[in-house]
Write an enzyme that holds these catalytic residues in place. Sequence first.
Site, PDB file in Angstrom:
ATOM      1  N   ARG A 128     -59.638 -18.211  -5.205  1.00 31.67           N
ATOM      2  CA  ARG A 128     -60.978 -18.122  -4.613  1.00 31.67           C
ATOM      3  C   ARG A 128     -61.346 -16.657  -4.465  1.00 31.67           C
ATOM      4  O   ARG A 128     -60.609 -15.898  -3.837  1.00 31.67           O
ATOM      5  CB  ARG A 128     -60.989 -18.803  -3.243  1.00 31.67           C
ATOM      6  CG  ARG A 128     -62.361 -18.748  -2.604  1.00 31.67           C
ATOM      7  CD  ARG A 128     -62.404 -19.483  -1.289  1.00 31.67           C
ATOM      8  NE  ARG A 128     -61.712 -18.762  -0.253  1.00 31.67           N
ATOM      9  CZ  ARG A 128     -61.512 -19.253   0.971  1.00 31.67           C
ATOM     10  NH1 ARG A 128     -61.922 -20.456   1.272  1.00 31.67           N
ATOM     11  NH2 ARG A 128     -60.886 -18.548   1.878  1.00 31.67           N
ATOM     12  N   CYS A 133     -59.164 -28.601  -0.909  1.00 30.97           N
ATOM     13  CA  CYS A 133     -58.268 -27.541  -0.451  1.00 30.97           C
ATOM     14  C   CYS A 133     -58.454 -27.254   1.032  1.00 30.97           C
ATOM     15  O   CYS A 133     -57.932 -26.286   1.545  1.00 30.97           O
ATOM     16  CB  CYS A 133     -58.473 -26.284  -1.276  1.00 30.97           C
ATOM     17  SG  CYS A 133     -60.123 -25.596  -1.113  1.00 30.97           S
ATOM     18  N   ASP A 166     -64.897 -26.092   6.146  1.00 27.35           N
ATOM     19  CA  ASP A 166     -66.268 -25.644   6.409  1.00 27.35           C
ATOM     20  C   ASP A 166     -67.250 -26.807   6.351  1.00 27.35           C
ATOM     21  O   ASP A 166     -68.239 -26.834   7.083  1.00 27.35           O
ATOM     22  CB  ASP A 166     -66.662 -24.544   5.423  1.00 27.35           C
ATOM     23  CG  ASP A 166     -66.263 -23.180   5.959  1.00 27.35           C
ATOM     24  OD1 ASP A 166     -66.626 -22.884   7.109  1.00 27.35           O
ATOM     25  OD2 ASP A 166     -65.562 -22.436   5.257  1.00 27.35           O
ATOM     26  N   GLU A 215     -68.453 -26.660  -0.035  1.00 28.88           N
ATOM     27  CA  GLU A 215     -68.208 -26.753   1.400  1.00 28.88           C
ATOM     28  C   GLU A 215     -69.498 -26.857   2.206  1.00 28.88           C
ATOM     29  O   GLU A 215     -69.480 -27.246   3.360  1.00 28.88           O
ATOM     30  CB  GLU A 215     -67.330 -25.583   1.887  1.00 28.88           C
ATOM     31  CG  GLU A 215     -67.712 -24.254   1.306  1.00 28.88           C
ATOM     32  CD  GLU A 215     -66.655 -23.148   1.518  1.00 28.88           C
ATOM     33  OE1 GLU A 215     -65.759 -23.312   2.356  1.00 28.88           O
ATOM     34  OE2 GLU A 215     -66.763 -22.107   0.850  1.00 28.88           O
ATOM     35  N   ARG A 235     -56.405 -17.729  -1.122  1.00 30.69           N
ATOM     36  CA  ARG A 235     -57.506 -17.069  -0.400  1.00 30.69           C
ATOM     37  C   ARG A 235     -57.322 -15.566  -0.594  1.00 30.69           C
ATOM     38  O   ARG A 235     -56.485 -14.955   0.072  1.00 30.69           O
ATOM     39  CB  ARG A 235     -57.435 -17.410   1.086  1.00 30.69           C
ATOM     40  CG  ARG A 235     -57.680 -18.878   1.437  1.00 30.69           C
ATOM     41  CD  ARG A 235     -57.449 -19.098   2.941  1.00 30.69           C
ATOM     42  NE  ARG A 235     -58.025 -20.328   3.444  1.00 30.69           N
ATOM     43  CZ  ARG A 235     -57.313 -21.405   3.764  1.00 30.69           C
ATOM     44  NH1 ARG A 235     -56.010 -21.421   3.626  1.00 30.69           N
ATOM     45  NH2 ARG A 235     -57.918 -22.482   4.254  1.00 30.69           N
ATOM     46  N   ARG A 252     -42.403 -59.894  32.344  1.00 28.33           N
ATOM     47  CA  ARG A 252     -42.474 -58.619  31.603  1.00 28.33           C
ATOM     48  C   ARG A 252     -43.742 -58.542  30.772  1.00 28.33           C
ATOM     49  O   ARG A 252     -44.159 -59.536  30.188  1.00 28.33           O
ATOM     50  CB  ARG A 252     -41.310 -58.492  30.627  1.00 28.33           C
ATOM     51  CG  ARG A 252     -39.940 -58.542  31.241  1.00 28.33           C
ATOM     52  CD  ARG A 252     -38.904 -58.589  30.122  1.00 28.33           C
ATOM     53  NE  ARG A 252     -37.601 -58.971  30.599  1.00 28.33           N
ATOM     54  CZ  ARG A 252     -36.667 -58.107  30.974  1.00 28.33           C
ATOM     55  NH1 ARG A 252     -36.896 -56.834  30.915  1.00 28.33           N
ATOM     56  NH2 ARG A 252     -35.499 -58.533  31.407  1.00 28.33           N
ATOM     57  N   GLY A 306     -64.113 -28.008   0.051  1.00 28.41           N
ATOM     58  CA  GLY A 306     -63.659 -27.255   1.226  1.00 28.41           C
ATOM     59  C   GLY A 306     -64.027 -28.045   2.472  1.00 28.41           C
ATOM     60  O   GLY A 306     -65.081 -27.847   3.074  1.00 28.41           O
ATOM     61  N   THR A 307     -63.150 -28.943   2.854  1.00 28.28           N
ATOM     62  CA  THR A 307     -63.517 -29.864   3.943  1.00 28.28           C
ATOM     63  C   THR A 307     -63.473 -29.209   5.318  1.00 28.28           C
ATOM     64  O   THR A 307     -63.973 -29.776   6.283  1.00 28.28           O
ATOM     65  CB  THR A 307     -62.608 -31.102   3.921  1.00 28.28           C
ATOM     66  OG1 THR A 307     -61.253 -30.664   3.838  1.00 28.28           O
ATOM     67  CG2 THR A 307     -62.932 -32.005   2.756  1.00 28.28           C
ATOM     68  N   HIS A 332     -58.301 -20.363  13.873  1.00 32.62           N
ATOM     69  CA  HIS A 332     -57.947 -19.291  12.928  1.00 32.62           C
ATOM     70  C   HIS A 332     -56.447 -19.043  12.938  1.00 32.62           C
ATOM     71  O   HIS A 332     -55.783 -18.999  11.891  1.00 32.62           O
ATOM     72  CB  HIS A 332     -58.713 -18.017  13.316  1.00 32.62           C
ATOM     73  CG  HIS A 332     -58.367 -16.833  12.473  1.00 32.62           C
ATOM     74  ND1 HIS A 332     -57.333 -15.975  12.795  1.00 32.62           N
ATOM     75  CD2 HIS A 332     -58.870 -16.399  11.297  1.00 32.62           C
ATOM     76  CE1 HIS A 332     -57.241 -15.057  11.852  1.00 32.62           C
ATOM     77  NE2 HIS A 332     -58.172 -15.277  10.937  1.00 32.62           N
TER      78      HIS A 332
HETATM   79  C1  PEP Z   1     -62.651 -24.878   3.596  1.00 32.96           C
HETATM   80  O1  PEP Z   1     -63.649 -24.482   4.185  1.00 32.96           O
HETATM   81  O2  PEP Z   1     -62.314 -26.072   3.556  1.00 32.96           O
HETATM   82  C2  PEP Z   1     -61.771 -23.908   2.949  1.00 32.96           C
HETATM   83  C3  PEP Z   1     -60.794 -24.284   2.156  1.00 32.96           C
HETATM   84  O3  PEP Z   1     -61.971 -22.598   3.272  1.00 32.96           O
HETATM   85  P1  PEP Z   1     -61.358 -21.892   4.585  1.00 32.96           P
HETATM   86  O4  PEP Z   1     -60.469 -22.870   5.257  1.00 32.96           O
HETATM   87  O5  PEP Z   1     -60.633 -20.696   4.055  1.00 32.96           O
HETATM   88  O6  PEP Z   1     -62.586 -21.539   5.341  1.00 32.96           O
HETATM   89 MG    MG Z   2     -64.244 -22.345   3.791  1.00 30.91          MG
END
Ligand code: PEP
Ligand code: MG
Length: 887
Positions: free
Chosen positions: A631, A844, A782, A758, A575, A96, A779-780, A468
Amino acid sequence: MEHKRINVFGLGTTNADVPSSALLGNKGANLAEMARQGLPVPPGFTLPTEVCRRVLAEGALPADVRDDVQQAVRELEAATGKRLGDPERPLLLAVRSGSRVSMPGILDTVLGVGMTDDVAAALAKASGNARFARDVHRRFLARYATVVMGIRTRIPGDQDPFHVQLDRFRTQRGLDDDEELSEADAAEVVNRFRTLIRGTLGADVPQDPHHQLTDAITAVFLGWRGPRATAFRRANHISDEEGTACTVQAMVFGTLPPGCSGVAITRHPNTGVRVLYGEYLPDAHGEDIVGGARTPCPLSESRGGRKPLKEAMPAVYEQLHAMCTRLEAHFKDVQEVEFTVQEGKLWLLQTRSSSRTARAAVKSAVDMAGEGLITQREALLRVDASRLDTLLVPQLSSTARKEVLAQGLPASPGVACGKVVFHAEEAEALKAKGLDVILVRTETSSDDVGGMRAASGILTARGGTTSHAAVVARAMGKCCVVGCSGIRVDYVKAEFVTTGGVHVRQGDVITLDGNTGDVLVGPVQTEVSSAVPELDTLLSWADQVRRLKVRSNSDTPQDAELARKLGAEGVGLCRTEHMFFEAARLRCMQELSLSTSSEGRRAAMARLLPMQRDDFLALFRTMAGAPITIRLLDLPLESFLPDSDRQRSELSAVTGLSLDEIRVRSDALRHSNPLLGHRGCRLAVTYPEIYEMQVRALLEAACQVHAEGISARPEIMLPMVVNGAEYASLRALVVRTAEKVFGEKGVKVPFLVGPLIELPRAALAADELAVQSDFFSLGTDDMTRMALGLSRDDMDSFLQAYLDQGLLRHDPFVVLDERGVGGLVRTAVDLGRGARAGLLVGICGEHGGEPESVAFFHRAGLDYVSCTALRVPVARLAAAQAAINAG
Ligand code: PEP
Ligand code: MG
């Protein structure tokens, strides 16, 4: 004797070392441990993973390893009193595979090694059961020819040729079941298998048992490189270098009466309740349970008139129960144990940590801590945080009939059922009539947000789990399936077509399962998983341990309310553009976008102001004193303008502008790339009216709730900030507006101002922002886009290739790219806190609800993570796990 390269077990000697699963594989290590504990495991030996690496490099079993195998076999023979190939007392072996991480059903096994024509005859005589001997023989021939000789590569199609032969034979004889085969039938099947092998491969299975053993071991090792194993490793992020171990063990037979084979699990795998759960098959081999040809019987309680093991073999059941309890206590985790009873004697063949639902994982971890088996910290580490959100949303009923139309990626959990529509306006119109709809799009854009809000669920043909559609649906807590490449949307014909040729038209009813990604025909029954009380307990333990605070990304009071209930300690991202897609507000934004004068823009914003103020009032009241990061507008103005002529004519009728005027203005606002350019705070550099209105609305609301005795704590966030001069000018706009509002109201409320970091430049020059900031939010999403040059909306065309070829370990929009984007995060934190000690820093982006990324944010010293409401429990647990793992 001591074996350097081979670990023997169950041979009467006790090994002092605790076996290592990295070396011996999970199966080999646990077998060795069970033997050390004096539990009844068939004796054997394990070749470690290191041998696998050598076999893969050399293409054969190295000579020194062969010598070791011979030596281990001699010891096994001495211990069992049987010999390989011996016509009187033949030793038969199971070979096995077993790697560090168990890969159920993926790697190969050869059972009955040592079987030859002479041995089959001897076994028939010795056992007094010729049918048994033939049965073992035919199973061996089939496995050996498949795994070792590769017969399947010579036969087209994906059916097992031996199953086909056996089915054909049974049909000819009019038999339903393998057990009905007589001894003569079983002998005939053996002959047919031999003929099949010779006819296909031009060779026989070798009659030399030592030769069989060497080749079986080699084949098991080479299986590590096979396509199934490779695909499994990619999907589970297991390194190719690990290799598998190979365990060789004396065979035991559940077909020697009284006998059976089965699987026992120490707690219910769906609910976590403490019962001995499992199944067994009388007179069967272990593989028959998995094979599914016969329906197994339960272990503890009778089911469907089938006698449980507890009644059929009460003494064996009691032994099994006691051993399983011991194993669970020893390994301190829920165990899944394979067992065989041969001639009334119980043997344990394998134990491993059982797979379980999120619900069972939570309950069993909390219960085991309560029973004193594990500590609270261990309980926290036992639960896969990423699966917690599935506990909070409706599930498909487990008994419901399901017809799967297509499969996509589960982007936002839950189940939704409704009539198919293809346009956002239709979704809103039908919703207004009280109907449930599923919005189906090739992909979504900001034009669709109103329709997405109206729909019960969203399905897209393209896009990944951070597209999106996915991001917006999660923010709305709405069921969503994306990247369903098996459908093609035809907007003209108002239908979608599956690769199977099924046409689903507007108005047809479908069900989406956002937990699995399934798209199903018609309505399917759902059930809300009843509350798991242990989840609150587990999360309260998490709260005591974690350092990171957890906020939510919530745009509406309803969503903020849900987030709060799930433990959010504030809102980390509201947002505001998501507040603008309802019809009356959209109209104001369209007028603003179309206006070419400051007066026109002011008039539009003046109409929007009371609506926006009401939004904030509700949000402040819901969050009752908790911080809220708001924001200001981020999206380009073009997103509010219609893109079809029909929609433009409607707008022309309302605004009195000609179609041409609308077109010209739309073109002026058009972006070549909507991710860059004229968006974020740059909008307020050219059109300050928007931010003035937003700041006024939110501070007027704050003053109003202040009078109600609620302390609003707005944190005003400026998106897409790029440098200190730009930020200073916009911060001044905020402060100016605030002073005006406070002067008018005669009251002052505290508020903070900070940038959304971002853009890579903002991170690399964060010190020039920090000196004038009250907080940073990262803003991780973007930042990932800009740093990697990727768009989360169009990655599906090549992401899979990157994952398959091992060029990326994860979708970087899901799991933070620690080396690259993480470097920008660390730089921003270090420069920011260097310029301003103790600066409040949160994140965020979508990564805030993903456990591996949360662990990184903990290590990077952030103050909080913010994520969609349903992921708040995920983040709370992940933050606690990060704190524990960081020591
Ligand atoms: C981001 O860019 O991490 C962010 C929080 O903005 P969004 O996701 O709305 O573009
Ligand atoms: Mg963004």
